[in-house]
Enzyme design. Structure first.
Site, PDB file in Angstrom:
ATOM      1  N   ARG A  49      38.991  49.562  47.619  1.00  0.00           N
ATOM      2  CA  ARG A  49      38.298  48.382  47.093  1.00  0.00           C
ATOM      3  C   ARG A  49      39.133  47.776  45.974  1.00  0.00           C
ATOM      4  O   ARG A  49      39.307  46.564  45.894  1.00  0.00           O
ATOM      5  CB  ARG A  49      36.889  48.700  46.591  1.00  0.00           C
ATOM      6  N   TYR A 102      33.436  21.060  50.392  1.00  0.00           N
ATOM      7  CA  TYR A 102      32.914  21.850  51.518  1.00  0.00           C
ATOM      8  C   TYR A 102      31.425  22.173  51.307  1.00  0.00           C
ATOM      9  O   TYR A 102      31.006  22.500  50.184  1.00  0.00           O
ATOM     10  CB  TYR A 102      33.738  23.145  51.598  1.00  0.00           C
ATOM     11  N   ASP A 174      40.770  23.743  46.023  1.00  0.00           N
ATOM     12  CA  ASP A 174      40.627  24.318  47.361  1.00  0.00           C
ATOM     13  C   ASP A 174      41.679  23.663  48.249  1.00  0.00           C
ATOM     14  O   ASP A 174      41.631  22.456  48.492  1.00  0.00           O
ATOM     15  CB  ASP A 174      39.200  24.047  47.857  1.00  0.00           C
ATOM     16  N   LYS A 199      41.095  29.644  58.077  1.00  0.00           N
ATOM     17  CA  LYS A 199      41.561  28.408  58.713  1.00  0.00           C
ATOM     18  C   LYS A 199      43.067  28.514  58.992  1.00  0.00           C
ATOM     19  O   LYS A 199      43.466  29.395  59.720  1.00  0.00           O
ATOM     20  CB  LYS A 199      41.184  27.222  57.820  1.00  0.00           C
TER      21      LYS A 199
HETATM   22  C1  LIG Z   1      35.754  27.079  55.660  1.00  0.00           C
HETATM   23  C2  LIG Z   1      35.969  26.569  54.279  1.00  0.00           C
HETATM   24  C3  LIG Z   1      35.525  27.288  53.163  1.00  0.00           C
HETATM   25  C4  LIG Z   1      34.733  28.559  53.278  1.00  0.00           C
HETATM   26  O1  LIG Z   1      35.483  29.582  53.818  1.00  0.00           O
HETATM   27  P1  LIG Z   1      34.859  30.817  54.633  1.00  0.00           P
HETATM   28  O2  LIG Z   1      36.060  31.591  54.993  1.00  0.00           O
HETATM   29  O3  LIG Z   1      34.132  30.225  55.801  1.00  0.00           O
HETATM   30  O4  LIG Z   1      33.924  31.525  53.719  1.00  0.00           O
HETATM   31  C5  LIG Z   1      35.817  26.779  51.908  1.00  0.00           C
HETATM   32  N1  LIG Z   1      36.470  25.613  51.757  1.00  0.00           N
HETATM   33  C6  LIG Z   1      36.898  24.885  52.812  1.00  0.00           C
HETATM   34  C7  LIG Z   1      37.615  23.601  52.574  1.00  0.00           C
HETATM   35  C8  LIG Z   1      36.659  25.324  54.100  1.00  0.00           C
HETATM   36  O5  LIG Z   1      37.067  24.586  55.147  1.00  0.00           O
END
Ligand SMILES: *Cc1c(COP(=O)(O)O)cnc(C)c1O
Length: 389
Positions: A49, A102, A174, A199
């Site tokens: 962890r 998001y 982000d 992604k």
């Molecule tokens: C998908 C996404 C998230 C969240 O990520 P998860 O892996 O689904 O928890 C945050 N920000 C953006 C821009 C995203 O496309």
């Protein structure tokens, strides 16, 4: 000796370093725990962890690509956002979040505010007056996401970061939509970059993960400590797969981009298309800033069809290749109808204000052949045009 570039260094993290067997690809360390050499003699790792060798390879690779002091891989993108909020927003302090961030980001900060944990202001970062008013309330954290979903609005990271720093706020960005290959927010003044590695970075739609990368060592140390304290760190297996995906990021991004450009050429003057949203287009309101702070335009685009929802249904009816699904950044092409899917939670009025019409479709363009993508989207546009009569 040649000085290796950023990408080569990042993608080669851990390769050819196995001391036991000379394995080219580093083996995965699934062990939860590690022996001590004796009392008071820990080795580099004790419990997975807190830290894990496989996860650290992923951390090191992403830190190199983003140009940060260190990276902390966690179990999901939202875990990365949670980590930043918990580690850097003291109780009762304010957070300023981009209004079209998001949906999960919006929900997380809204829930934390409802709990009385913090206060949140959702602001249009392209509205200088609104941003100035929110910054005047001395937030602890400013949350940028650029490009945003689904209209690919662009935020000037340098401008917002300078304004936020002037009031003593930390800045997180982000960077999920572009990956570190096309945008490095730390170079534009952000203190922390987060990704949903689900992604582009993993890129194969088979791992959910996240990461937070810090520009400075002390910020990184705090993120790593808090990720362990909160128990947010990701599994070794996920880290292994995500690093495997990352090693082809550059190759994938180039195909994603050229495929997207082929589709943009088809869509930009098509009579069935009422509006096309792609930051690489000269008419896009964020085009100038995008050219300045991005090195690529990415593989997401949105189009509004004439004829609203019936046209969108005709477009989708029999559409080949593109799966109707949420998410983005995988090798497979996806299409999403934001009004009924990702943004269904908004009221129709709120959607209208945000510019999300019933005929809006968002595409995540995959790495199939450009010819095939252009052919099937061309057919879909003909169907949409016929539905408009
Ligand atoms: C998908 C996404 C998230 C969240 O990520 P998860 O892996 O689904 O928890 C945050 N920000 C953006 C821009 C995203 O496309």
């Amino acid at each position: 000796m040649a000085e290796l570039g950023r990408w080569t260094q990042g993608m080669r993290t851990g390769l050819g370093e196995d001391p036991t067997h000379g394995a080219v690809v580093p083996p995965i360390y699934l062990s939860t725990n590690y022996t001590f050499e004796g009392i008071g003699e820990p080795r580099a790792y004790d419990y997975s962890r807190s830290a894990n060798p496989t996860r650290d390879h992923l951390n090191d690779a992403i830190a190199v690509l983003e140009g940060g002091a260190g990276a902390t891989a966690v179990s999901t993108g939202l875990a990365a956002i949670t980590l930043v909020a918990e580690a850097f927003v003291p109780s009762g302090r304010r957070v300023v979040v981009q209004h079209d961030a998001y949906g999960g980001t919006w929900r997380l900060f809204t829930f934390l505010a409802e709990q009385g944990r913090l206060e949140v202001d959702f602001v249009d970062f392209n509205d200088d007056e609104a941003l100035g008013a929110a910054l005047a309330l001395s937030p602890a954290l400013v949350w940028i996401e650029t490009p945003s979903n689904p209209l690919l609005r662009i935020t000037d990271i340098r401008k917002v970061a300078d304004a936020a720093h002037a009031v003593g706020a930390m800045v997180a960005a982000d960077n999920t939509f572009l990956s570190p290959l096309y945008q490095r927010p730390l170079e534009h003044g952000a203190d922390i970059v987060v990704h949903s590695t689900t992604k582009f970075i993993n890129g194969h739609s088979d791992v959910v993960g996240g990461v937070a990368v810090a520009a400075e060592q002390d910020v990184h140390d705090r993120l790593r400590l808090w990720a362990n304290a909160l128990g947010l760190t990701g599994s070794a297996f996920d880290a292994y797969l995500t690093l495997r995906g990352l090693r082809t990021l550059d190759a994938r991004m180039r195909v994603h981009t050229s495929n997207t450009e082929a589709l943009v050429d088809l869509l930009r003057d098509h009579p069935a298309v009422a509006a096309l949203y792609y930051p690489g287009l000269p008419g896009h309101p964020g085009n100038d800033v995008a050219r300045r702070q991005q090195t690529g335009m990415g593989s997401l685009l949105a189009l509004e069809l004439h004829g609203g929802r019936p046209a969108a249904e005709a477009f989708l009816d029999g559409l080949q290749i593109f799966h109707l699904a949420e998410s983005l950044g995988g090798v497979e092409s996806l299409i999403c109808h934001p009004a009924s899917m990702t943004h269904a939670g908004m009221t129709p009025e709120a959607r209208a204000t945000a510019g999300i019409g019933d005929g809006l479709l968002r595409l995540s363009v995959g790495v199939e052949s450009a010819d095939d993508l252009v052919a099937v989207v061309g057919e879909a546009l003909e169907r949409a045009a016929r539905s408009q009569g």
